[in-house]
Scaffold this active site. Structure first.
Site, PDB file in Angstrom:
ATOM      1  N   SER A 146      51.920 -32.871   1.185  1.00  0.00           N
ATOM      2  CA  SER A 146      50.829 -33.118   0.572  1.00  0.00           C
ATOM      3  C   SER A 146      50.573 -34.347  -0.285  1.00  0.00           C
ATOM      4  CB  SER A 146      49.737 -31.964   0.115  1.00  0.00           C
ATOM      5  OG  SER A 146      48.603 -32.448  -0.578  1.00  0.00           O
ATOM      6  N   TYR A 159      48.575 -24.424  -5.384  1.00  0.00           N
ATOM      7  CA  TYR A 159      48.930 -25.095  -4.088  1.00  0.00           C
ATOM      8  C   TYR A 159      49.412 -26.484  -4.376  1.00  0.00           C
ATOM      9  CZ  TYR A 159      47.732 -27.915   0.030  1.00  0.00           C
ATOM     10  OH  TYR A 159      47.851 -28.748   1.198  1.00  0.00           O
TER      11      TYR A 159
HETATM   12  N1  NAP Z   1      43.842 -30.665   6.010  1.00  0.00           N
HETATM   13  C1  NAP Z   1      44.390 -31.125   4.660  1.00  0.00           C
HETATM   14  O1  NAP Z   1      43.415 -31.698   4.110  1.00  0.00           O
HETATM   15  C2  NAP Z   1      45.487 -31.626   4.297  1.00  0.00           C
HETATM   16  C3  NAP Z   1      45.975 -32.120   3.365  1.00  0.00           C
HETATM   17  C4  NAP Z   1      47.428 -32.337   2.830  1.00  0.00           C
HETATM   18  C5  NAP Z   1      48.369 -31.354   3.453  1.00  0.00           C
HETATM   19  N2  NAP Z   1      47.883 -30.415   4.295  1.00  0.00           N
HETATM   20  C6  NAP Z   1      48.905 -29.387   4.762  1.00  0.00           C
HETATM   21  O2  NAP Z   1      48.967 -29.748   6.241  1.00  0.00           O
HETATM   22  C7  NAP Z   1      49.390 -28.348   6.748  1.00  0.00           C
HETATM   23  C8  NAP Z   1      48.364 -27.774   7.805  1.00  0.00           C
HETATM   24  O3  NAP Z   1      47.118 -27.570   7.208  1.00  0.00           O
HETATM   25  P1  NAP Z   1      45.958 -27.845   8.039  1.00  0.00           P
HETATM   26  O4  NAP Z   1      44.922 -28.752   7.228  1.00  0.00           O
HETATM   27  O5  NAP Z   1      46.247 -28.040   9.427  1.00  0.00           O
HETATM   28  O6  NAP Z   1      45.126 -26.375   7.923  1.00  0.00           O
HETATM   29  P2  NAP Z   1      44.580 -25.197   8.892  1.00  0.00           P
HETATM   30  O7  NAP Z   1      43.923 -25.888  10.232  1.00  0.00           O
HETATM   31  O8  NAP Z   1      44.028 -24.283   8.086  1.00  0.00           O
HETATM   32  O9  NAP Z   1      46.181 -24.789   9.463  1.00  0.00           O
HETATM   33  C9  NAP Z   1      47.102 -23.882   9.013  1.00  0.00           C
HETATM   34  C10 NAP Z   1      48.207 -23.505   9.885  1.00  0.00           C
HETATM   35  O10 NAP Z   1      48.933 -22.717   9.254  1.00  0.00           O
HETATM   36  C11 NAP Z   1      49.201 -21.311   9.863  1.00  0.00           C
HETATM   37  N3  NAP Z   1      49.245 -20.197   8.743  1.00  0.00           N
HETATM   38  C12 NAP Z   1      48.668 -19.922   7.638  1.00  0.00           C
HETATM   39  N4  NAP Z   1      49.170 -18.696   7.268  1.00  0.00           N
HETATM   40  C13 NAP Z   1      50.176 -18.387   8.165  1.00  0.00           C
HETATM   41  C14 NAP Z   1      51.144 -17.274   8.079  1.00  0.00           C
HETATM   42  N5  NAP Z   1      51.156 -16.252   7.161  1.00  0.00           N
HETATM   43  N6  NAP Z   1      52.067 -17.012   9.352  1.00  0.00           N
HETATM   44  C15 NAP Z   1      52.118 -18.065  10.101  1.00  0.00           C
HETATM   45  N7  NAP Z   1      51.208 -19.303  10.134  1.00  0.00           N
HETATM   46  C16 NAP Z   1      50.326 -19.376   9.186  1.00  0.00           C
HETATM   47  C17 NAP Z   1      47.579 -21.119  10.609  1.00  0.00           C
HETATM   48  O11 NAP Z   1      48.050 -20.326  11.716  1.00  0.00           O
HETATM   49  P3  NAP Z   1      47.586 -18.973  11.679  1.00  0.00           P
HETATM   50  O12 NAP Z   1      46.285 -18.588  10.982  1.00  0.00           O
HETATM   51  O13 NAP Z   1      47.211 -18.618  13.310  1.00  0.00           O
HETATM   52  O14 NAP Z   1      48.702 -17.986  11.312  1.00  0.00           O
HETATM   53  C18 NAP Z   1      47.408 -22.572  10.762  1.00  0.00           C
HETATM   54  O15 NAP Z   1      48.091 -22.741  12.046  1.00  0.00           O
HETATM   55  C19 NAP Z   1      49.528 -27.584   5.648  1.00  0.00           C
HETATM   56  O16 NAP Z   1      50.855 -27.280   5.222  1.00  0.00           O
HETATM   57  C20 NAP Z   1      48.546 -28.063   4.543  1.00  0.00           C
HETATM   58  O17 NAP Z   1      49.080 -27.684   3.364  1.00  0.00           O
HETATM   59  C21 NAP Z   1      46.736 -30.374   4.687  1.00  0.00           C
END
Ligand code: NAP
Length: 263
Positions: A146, A159
């Site tokens: 991130s 985080y």
């Molecule tokens: N969106 C942003 O603004 C942003 C910015 C910087 C970095 N990121 C990073 O990008 C990555 C993806 O995030 P996103 O924004 O796409 O969020 P998201 O839509 O909430 O997706 C998160 C994913 O993680 C999975 N997950 C969470 N806990 C889990 C567990 N215990 N076991 C297995 N899977 C799990 C969820 O799947 P299930 O719930 O089906 O298990 C879901 O597929 C993350 O690492 C996040 O920190 C996001």
């Protein structure tokens, strides 16, 4: 330069049930090279949706303990012996306010999912990847960090720390593996449209500021196809180039000195 995602034959994507992980899984599966894509997550309905889109779906809770993770990884390697690429996108985000009650269990789980589980999975996949890489097939390990790894957001302090730890791990791992055919690509998003913020109820506010998921996915796929070591965009790119990129050369230099002295 890392190998392009175009050379990947079999890609395992965690966090594939929503947001960035799902979008990348679909975009990788749609590449002209047609790699096999395995999407990992917990939510059964979302996994079924992935299957309908032609992606092999695997249910797994990434917060599982070491033994369960080891057996999951062994099972994946047995079922998909051609796995050469890991995109590690599963993550969670929680607010933490030290003047209020701090839920240490939630904090430990967040650190486990965002950092330890990724380190654990990489460790268990490594002997397999080393073998595949030695056979001439380029391998990629691509954890999702991130922009907050470089500049922390104080209200999501743990985080931010978990992502800083993961970024640091990527830099060290890249140096450790530089004499192999395994590349470490850090995918570092800015604020992007997703469900990540739903748990804290901040989605409505953040939706006014975030990068649309489609736009982010296109930009990230370009970086993955080019073979950049760090694939970042928006504010994450600005912060990376200003504060972190200058360190990368120093890390390599330090490693060279250490190698010379240990001979
Ligand atoms: N969106 C942003 O603004 C942003 C910015 C910087 C970095 N990121 C990073 O990008 C990555 C993806 O995030 P996103 O924004 O796409 O969020 P998201 O839509 O909430 O997706 C998160 C994913 O993680 C999975 N997950 C969470 N806990 C889990 C567990 N215990 N076991 C297995 N899977 C799990 C969820 O799947 P299930 O719930 O089906 O298990 C879901 O597929 C993350 O690492 C996040 O920190 C996001």
């Amino acid at each position: 330069m890392a190998p392009s995602i175009n050379s990947s034959k079999c890609v395992l994507v965690t966090g594939a049930t929503s947001g960035i992980g799902r979008a990348l899984a679909l975009a990788i599966a749609a590449l002209p090279s047609h790699p096999k894509v395995i999407g990992v997550g917990r939510r059964k309905d979302r996994l079924a949706g992935l299957k309908e889109a032609g992606i092999d779906a695997q249910e797994f809770d990434i917060s599982a303990d070491r033994a369960v993770t080891k057996s999951f990884v062994e099972g994946m390697i047995q079922k998909y012996p051609e796995i050469d690429t890991l995109v590690l996108s599963a993550g969670v985000q929680r607010e933490i306010h030290f003047k209020k009650r701090v839920d240490l269990d939630a904090i430990a789980t967040e650190m486990h999912i965002n950092y330890f589980s990724i380190l654990t999975m990489i460790s268990y996949f490594m002997p397999h990847l080393l073998k595949i890489a030695a056979s001439g097939q380029p391998c990629i390990v691509a954890p999702v960090t991130s922009g907050l790894a470089y500049i922390p957001a104080p209200w999501i302090a743990n985080y931010s720390a978990s992502k800083a730890a993961l970024h640091s791990l990527c830099s060290s791992l890249r140096v450790q593996l530089e004499d192999t055919n395994i590349s470490v690509i850090e995918i570092s998003p800015p604020l992007v449209e997703s469900e990540l913020h739903d748990a804290e109820g901040t989605t409505e506010t953040l939706s006014k500021l975030w990068m649309p998921l489609d736009e982010y996915t296109k930009e990230t796929m370009k970086g993955l196809q080019k073979g950049d070591n760090v694939v970042c965009s928006g504010m994450a790119k600005i912060a990376y180039e200003k504060f972190e990129q200058p360190k990368e050369e120093m890390i390599s230099e330090l490693a060279k000195h250490a190698a010379t002295h240990s001979k």
